[in-house]
Design a protein around this motif. Structure first.
Motif, PDB file in Angstrom:
ATOM      1  N   LEU A 199      65.448  24.928  25.190  1.00  0.00           N
ATOM      2  CA  LEU A 199      64.991  23.766  24.432  1.00  0.00           C
ATOM      3  C   LEU A 199      63.547  23.395  24.801  1.00  0.00           C
ATOM      4  O   LEU A 199      62.751  23.039  23.930  1.00  0.00           O
ATOM      5  N   ILE A 200      63.219  23.480  26.089  1.00  0.00           N
ATOM      6  CA  ILE A 200      61.847  23.151  26.544  1.00  0.00           C
ATOM      7  C   ILE A 200      60.851  24.145  25.962  1.00  0.00           C
ATOM      8  O   ILE A 200      59.755  23.755  25.513  1.00  0.00           O
ATOM      9  N   GLU A 201      61.216  25.411  25.947  1.00  0.00           N
ATOM     10  CA  GLU A 201      60.292  26.426  25.442  1.00  0.00           C
ATOM     11  C   GLU A 201      60.060  26.261  23.945  1.00  0.00           C
ATOM     12  O   GLU A 201      58.939  26.433  23.461  1.00  0.00           O
ATOM     13  N   HIS A 202      61.108  25.905  23.179  1.00  0.00           N
ATOM     14  CA  HIS A 202      60.967  25.785  21.733  1.00  0.00           C
ATOM     15  C   HIS A 202      60.269  24.478  21.336  1.00  0.00           C
ATOM     16  O   HIS A 202      59.436  24.470  20.419  1.00  0.00           O
ATOM     17  N   SER A 203      60.608  23.403  21.980  1.00  0.00           N
ATOM     18  CA  SER A 203      60.077  22.097  21.561  1.00  0.00           C
ATOM     19  C   SER A 203      58.739  21.733  22.222  1.00  0.00           C
ATOM     20  O   SER A 203      58.083  20.778  21.777  1.00  0.00           O
ATOM     21  N   ARG A 257      75.915  19.140  24.570  1.00  0.00           N
ATOM     22  CA  ARG A 257      75.755  18.109  23.552  1.00  0.00           C
ATOM     23  C   ARG A 257      75.158  16.809  24.147  1.00  0.00           C
ATOM     24  O   ARG A 257      74.310  16.165  23.534  1.00  0.00           O
ATOM     25  N   ILE A 258      75.656  16.438  25.359  1.00  0.00           N
ATOM     26  CA  ILE A 258      75.152  15.209  25.994  1.00  0.00           C
ATOM     27  C   ILE A 258      73.659  15.316  26.271  1.00  0.00           C
ATOM     28  O   ILE A 258      72.882  14.392  25.986  1.00  0.00           O
ATOM     29  N   PHE A 259      73.257  16.476  26.829  1.00  0.00           N
ATOM     30  CA  PHE A 259      71.818  16.611  27.147  1.00  0.00           C
ATOM     31  C   PHE A 259      70.997  16.657  25.869  1.00  0.00           C
ATOM     32  O   PHE A 259      69.921  16.040  25.809  1.00  0.00           O
ATOM     33  N   LEU A 260      71.430  17.379  24.825  1.00  0.00           N
ATOM     34  CA  LEU A 260      70.663  17.441  23.590  1.00  0.00           C
ATOM     35  C   LEU A 260      70.535  16.066  22.958  1.00  0.00           C
ATOM     36  O   LEU A 260      69.461  15.684  22.466  1.00  0.00           O
ATOM     37  N   TYR A 297      66.712  25.033  17.595  1.00  0.00           N
ATOM     38  CA  TYR A 297      66.435  25.280  19.020  1.00  0.00           C
ATOM     39  C   TYR A 297      67.709  25.593  19.809  1.00  0.00           C
ATOM     40  O   TYR A 297      67.658  26.197  20.869  1.00  0.00           O
ATOM     41  N   THR A 298      68.893  25.229  19.238  1.00  0.00           N
ATOM     42  CA  THR A 298      70.153  25.505  19.944  1.00  0.00           C
ATOM     43  C   THR A 298      70.622  26.941  19.763  1.00  0.00           C
ATOM     44  O   THR A 298      71.667  27.329  20.342  1.00  0.00           O
ATOM     45  N   ASP A 299      69.911  27.704  18.941  1.00  0.00           N
ATOM     46  CA  ASP A 299      70.259  29.115  18.690  1.00  0.00           C
ATOM     47  C   ASP A 299      71.674  29.256  18.102  1.00  0.00           C
ATOM     48  O   ASP A 299      72.452  30.149  18.473  1.00  0.00           O
ATOM     49  N   GLY A 300      72.013  28.330  17.174  1.00  0.00           N
ATOM     50  CA  GLY A 300      73.296  28.418  16.488  1.00  0.00           C
ATOM     51  C   GLY A 300      74.455  27.829  17.245  1.00  0.00           C
ATOM     52  O   GLY A 300      75.603  27.925  16.784  1.00  0.00           O
ATOM     53  N   LEU A 301      74.188  27.222  18.420  1.00  0.00           N
ATOM     54  CA  LEU A 301      75.301  26.623  19.153  1.00  0.00           C
ATOM     55  C   LEU A 301      75.838  25.399  18.443  1.00  0.00           C
ATOM     56  O   LEU A 301      77.056  25.137  18.447  1.00  0.00           O
ATOM     57  N   LEU A 302      74.987  24.661  17.756  1.00  0.00           N
ATOM     58  CA  LEU A 302      75.374  23.460  17.029  1.00  0.00           C
ATOM     59  C   LEU A 302      74.808  23.541  15.612  1.00  0.00           C
ATOM     60  O   LEU A 302      73.736  24.113  15.387  1.00  0.00           O
ATOM     61  N   THR A 303      75.506  22.912  14.712  1.00  0.00           N
ATOM     62  CA  THR A 303      75.048  22.843  13.340  1.00  0.00           C
ATOM     63  C   THR A 303      74.278  21.543  13.120  1.00  0.00           C
ATOM     64  O   THR A 303      74.284  20.644  13.976  1.00  0.00           O
ATOM     65  N   LEU A 304      73.657  21.438  11.942  1.00  0.00           N
ATOM     66  CA  LEU A 304      72.903  20.219  11.639  1.00  0.00           C
ATOM     67  C   LEU A 304      73.819  19.016  11.561  1.00  0.00           C
ATOM     68  O   LEU A 304      73.458  17.920  12.016  1.00  0.00           O
ATOM     69  N   ARG A 305      75.025  19.197  10.963  1.00  0.00           N
ATOM     70  CA  ARG A 305      75.954  18.076  10.885  1.00  0.00           C
ATOM     71  C   ARG A 305      76.362  17.630  12.283  1.00  0.00           C
ATOM     72  O   ARG A 305      76.466  16.427  12.551  1.00  0.00           O
TER      73      ARG A 305
END
Length: 355
Positions: A71-75, A109-112, A135-143
């Motif tokens: 997340l740090i590298e992408h954002s 999820r808590i950290f994101l 940035y989650t690489d598909g771990l989570l969806t937009l919803r």
């Protein structure tokens, strides 16, 4: 040392591995999660359990450390935004029951959710939710990301989204304490150097003052020596100049005194003063008293031999007779005979002293 100064130094640093590990430790301390069970684990009765149903996720769940690092590298998040998540993690920990248990992705999820709120609160422009989903690489969806944001705000509360510098200092005490220690040591060294410099300057000033006093004392001694030399030279010159005058004045006064004494005691031979004194002595003699019986006596006087004048004298040289006091004439005659005084040798032109 001021905490704000240490905080300012810390927030201007780059993101380190120690910061990421500290975030992982804080996140995992909020809630517990189920560990992944073995596929062939035995049930309570000793029989193997049936295989689990396949999950919809096509990707394996990364560790929390790698998830945060990605997340740090992408954002390209900054230290201020990243470490502000500690405030929301600690506030979330206060509202979640300690016996709660989450699923495998609960920590992710808590950290994101905390990072998403911190980025939107501390920055005017931050990534959108669709970008965080990427940035989650598909771990989570937009919803799921949208639902996660709403749930985090509900847990923390709108009024608790604000924070002060004191809150950040309290959460970052682990990182600020070494900085404050270094700053304190640096300040102590600085104070020590300043004290040493001040002592050195004071020592230099004391030495300069001592040198100045010595110089003034030396100048004073030189002036005193010069005054003594001048006084000595003036004394010698006045003594040497007064000696001749003293000798001359002494000799002059002595000679004048001697001359006056001589003139007063010893009259010059042939002077009128000497003649008067002799006449007085003759008058007081007994021979004169015998002659005082006669009143008048006529005696011839020898002619006076005068020195030649510039003009010839018209008065002839004749014998003259005069009527004088017999006693005075007799006394005068006897005095002349006794002293063998020759009237012819008397110069009438010579000035006589006053009788």
């Amino acid at each position: 040392m001021s905490d704000l100064e240490a905080l300012y130094i810390f927030l201007n640093r780059s993101i380190t591995t120690e910061m990421i590990h500290f975030l992982c430790s804080t996140t995992t301390s909020i809630i517990q999660v189920h560990q992944k069970t073995q596929e062939n684990a035995l049930n309570n009765y000793g029989y193997p359990s049936p295989p689990q149903s396949p999950t919809k996720s096509k990707h394996s769940i990364p560790s929390l450390y790698h998830f945060i690092k990605r997340l740090i590298e992408h954002s390209h998040v900054q230290v201020t935004t990243l470490m502000t998540t500690l405030i929301y993690l600690n506030r979330l920990k206060e509202v979640i029951p300690p016996n709660s248990v989450g699923m495998e992705t609960t920590h992710h999820r808590i950290f994101l959710g905390s990072l998403l709120i911190a980025a939107k609160y501390t920055n005017d422009s931050s990534p959108m939710n669709k970008h965080w989903t990427t940035y989650t690489d598909g771990l989570l969806t937009l919803r799921e990301v949208n639902a996660l944001e709403i749930e985090m705000i509900q847990y923390i509360g709108w009024d608790h989204l604000r924070f002060q510098n004191e809150d950040l200092i309290k959460c970052l005490a682990y990182f600020l304490e070494p900085i404050k220690r270094k700053l304190r040591m640096k300040q102590e060294h600085k104070i020590t150097d300043q004290l040493n410099q001040l002592q050195y300057v004071q020592q230099q000033e004391r030495e300069q003052q001592q040198q100045h006093r010595e110089l003034l004392e030396k100048q004073r001694q030189q002036r005193e020596q010069q005054r003594e030399q001048q006084h000595h030279s003036l004394t010698q010159s006045s003594t040497s100049s007064s000696l001749p005058s003293l000798v001359s004045s002494t000799s002059t006064s002595s000679s004048s005194t001697f001359a006056s004494l001589m003139s007063a005691t010893l009259p010059r031979k042939g002077s009128m003063q000497s003649l008067q004194s002799e006449i007085k002595m003759e008058l007081e003699s007994p021979s004169v008293s015998a002659l005082e019986k006669d009143n008048n006596l006529r005696i011839p006087l020898r002619p006076l031999r005068l020195k030649p004048q510039n003009k010839p004298s018209a008065i002839p040289n004749t014998k003259r007779m005069s009527s004088v006091n017999l006693a005075a004439i007799d006394t005068l005659n006897s005095s002349l005979n006794r002293m063998s005084l020759n009237f012819s040798s008397i110069d009438l032109n010579e000035p006589l002293q006053s009788i």
